[in-house]
Design a protein around this motif. Structure first.
Motif, short mmCIF file in Angstrom:
data_model
loop_
_atom_site.label_atom_id
_atom_site.label_comp_id
_atom_site.label_asym_id
_atom_site.label_seq_id
_atom_site.Cartn_x
_atom_site.Cartn_y
_atom_site.Cartn_z
N ARG A 61 1.69 5.70 4.26
CA ARG A 61 0.98 5.29 3.04
C ARG A 61 0.98 6.42 2.01
NH1 ARG A 61 -3.91 6.20 1.96
NH2 ARG A 61 -4.52 6.67 4.10
N ARG B 100 0.86 -1.18 0.00
CA ARG B 100 0.00 0.00 0.00
C ARG B 100 0.90 1.23 0.00
NH1 ARG B 100 -4.47 0.37 4.51
NH2 ARG B 100 -5.26 1.95 3.07
N GLY B 101 0.48 2.24 -0.76
CA GLY B 101 1.24 3.48 -0.72
C GLY B 101 1.60 3.97 -2.10
#
Lengths: 383, 383
Positions: B206, B116-117
């Motif tokens: 994130r 994620r990110g």
């Protein structure tokens, strides 16, 4: 007969004329011997550098008169003179001959030492550790130096240091608190009390240890003398620990000398936020192999090296082990942990056989597992 | 067509069944390939150890249904799945194949990573440093970790850590404060927030960096998973710095893995009186070659190694130097100081000639004197 006819006082008078460790004088002595060198000095037929130092000091006097004065002032301040031919001379000081660095002039072994105190010099120095550090120490540094010195003294290791305020005095103090002897090596004559703040401490050291100097009574602690003195601290002890030091400091000079003398060089770390620890942390990144220590056991381990010697005489004789176990044990060094893979590579024994040997040795109490690695059991020698 | 037909989700479903890095599964995949291995798992004709793990998780369902669930939960939590065939996969993770230690089961490279990110994984990881340490850190340790991370980020080195409270979070925080990306590698699914106290920080990571996990959403951070996860932190980064660690700690596990991966292993020292620093100080005495660092420059120096490469492309070309000076310069390593004697020994050039070369090189700005030793001038590459 004048004092000059006694080699002891002839050496002493040289230290009233020319700084200790002087390479040119040392070479002259090596080439011509003591008596002839004294003659050359008296005549003024020595190299220009040496003549500059001696001529003013000999103006209006002569070597014989100077020798008598040095002898008298030595007795007056309660000191004795030790020379290399004495049984009580620390032989380790001879190692200074391996310092061959052209840029420093005063690297040679001491010609003689003024000594005050009850201890036997060679005996105390033999198992001694130098603890040096900042004059401008923190309470943390003083605490670490005193604790380390205390613990080392309790284990039979006296401390050598320089008597300065800060780390030096904390280390002397810690040794005395443990009832051990300690050696303070000064950059001034033993009739001087420098620093003044050490007067009480130096009295206690005199009763319980030794005060040393390469200079005759009356000599002042000039700045350059600390650098000359540092080599005696490094050479006299079996290893040197730096507790706190700024990036530029005398303690780092002593550390470098210890490393060049092939003595174990150690340091205690501190907060990275402390300027007083910056010099010790730099030691860790200098190419001198300085080892991080946090306690007396670490210091003793680094100084005494491999434990294999006491182990061979232990009550669990290695003779009863098979050849593979022998070779596996040979891969262990004091205090180091090793992996089965490393042992396999070093010993040439297949990994599976190494693992079997390790289990056997573990059952016999020789080694112990630690994470996925192994180390020698420290107490096996006495077990 | 089910998700199971896509290699990406087939790899993902394996991570729902068998812990990442499992050596037996890795060997099966190597021998039979992905499709056949899935068949063997479905049939239950895999080694007993693996069957124990998979049978309960496959009871009442099948691989295709499980793959659909993993795919759906991945999308639900906003994660994407990265696999080794992706352009954005960090090739450095393959180095985990050199971990051959029989005693650990979960050492192989990740099969896939949940991400994620906003950052690009391979790019961020390429010049990254792992900072790890105690959960139970001191204010001193938090300060050191945050400052080091900040300074490294400012110099273009992102931080990889584990998102735990204490040192990990301080390091992530420092990187974010410097505006740099940071990578948090979790031992749980990315739909979980663990530890809860990191919720705000993870949100910021994130947006500015990456959250990673080897486990599908829904996976809880069981204790054994931290040990499995640690190898990803060690392998993803170019080097590992331990800031504070107790004698027994996960950070020391990560440190050992970094050393076994031949990554530079570093530590920041602390007071010897602090139990939180005991584990880092022990690193210095372990046989893993851990280097003491106190600032970002030290870390970069230890990671990037010799400065000879940038120097050869500098605006002061070495080509203009004579052969002796060339050979003298070759004796310098980044950050190390050397003595003329060492240079003479290493280069085979007589000491007198070495000294002449050093003076020449000093005038040209290549080297500088430091006490009685020499070091390369750091800025010469850009001069």
């Amino acid at each position: 007969m004048s004092q000059l006819d006694e080699p002891r006082w002839a050496l002493a008078v040289l230290s009233a004329l020319i700084e200790p460790g002087d390479r040119d004088l040392d070479d002259l002595l090596g080439e011509h011997g003591l008596e002839r060198t004294l003659g050359l000095i008296q005549e003024g037929t020595v190299p220009h550098r040496l003549r500059q130092q001696t001529s003013s000091k000999l103006a209006g006097t002569n070597l014989a008169r100077l020798a008598a004065e040095v002898c008298a002032s030595t007795k007056r301040c309660g000191a004795r003179l030790a020379v290399p031919s004495d049984a009580d001379w620390p032989q380790r000081l001879r190692d200074l001959l391996i310092l061959s660095d052209e840029s420093e002039m005063y690297t040679r072994p001491p010609r003689c030492l003024w000594v005050r105190g009850e201890g036997r010099l060679a005996e105390v120095a033999d198992r001694s550790v130098a603890i040096v550090g900042s004059r401008n120490s923190t309470p943390y540094g003083d605490h670490v130096a005193a604790e380390l010195a205390y613990d080392l003294a309790k284990r039979g290791w006296p401390i050598v240091s320089g008597g300065a305020i800060g780390i030096d005095q904390a280390a002397h103090d810690g040794t005395l608190a443990a009832g051990g002897p300690t050696v303070a090596v000064f950059a001034n004559g033993l009739d001087q009390t420098y620093p003044k703040r050490g007067a009480g401490l130096f009295d206690r050291i005199r009763r319980q240890g030794l005060l040393l100097s390469e200079w005759p009574p009356g000599t002042r602690p000039h700045r350059h003398r600390f650098l000359i003195r540092n080599r005696v601290i490094a050479a006299l002890s079996a290893g040197t620990v730096v507790v706190e030091a700024e990036l530029r400091s005398g303690a780092r000079h002593t550390a470098r000398l210890a490393a060049e003398l092939d003595r174990p060089l150690m340091f205690t770390p501190g907060p990275v936020t402390s300027a007083r620890s910056a010099g010790v942390h730099q030691l860790a990144r200098d190419p001198w192999g300085a080892r991080l220590v946090t306690r007396a056991e670490d210091v003793i381990e680094d100084i005494s090296g491999e434990v294999s010697v006491p182990m061979r005489t232990s009550t669990r004789p290695r003779d009863s082990l098979d050849e593979a176990s022998h070779r596996v044990l040979d891969c262990f060094q004091a205090g180091f942990v090793v992996s089965p893979r490393d042992i396999s590579q070093q010993s040439g024994i297949p990994l599976a056989a190494v693992n079997i040997s390790l289990r056997d040795l573990q059952k016999l109490g020789w080694v112990e597992q630690r994470d996925n690695r192994w180390r020698m059991v420290r107490t096996v020698a006495s077990g």
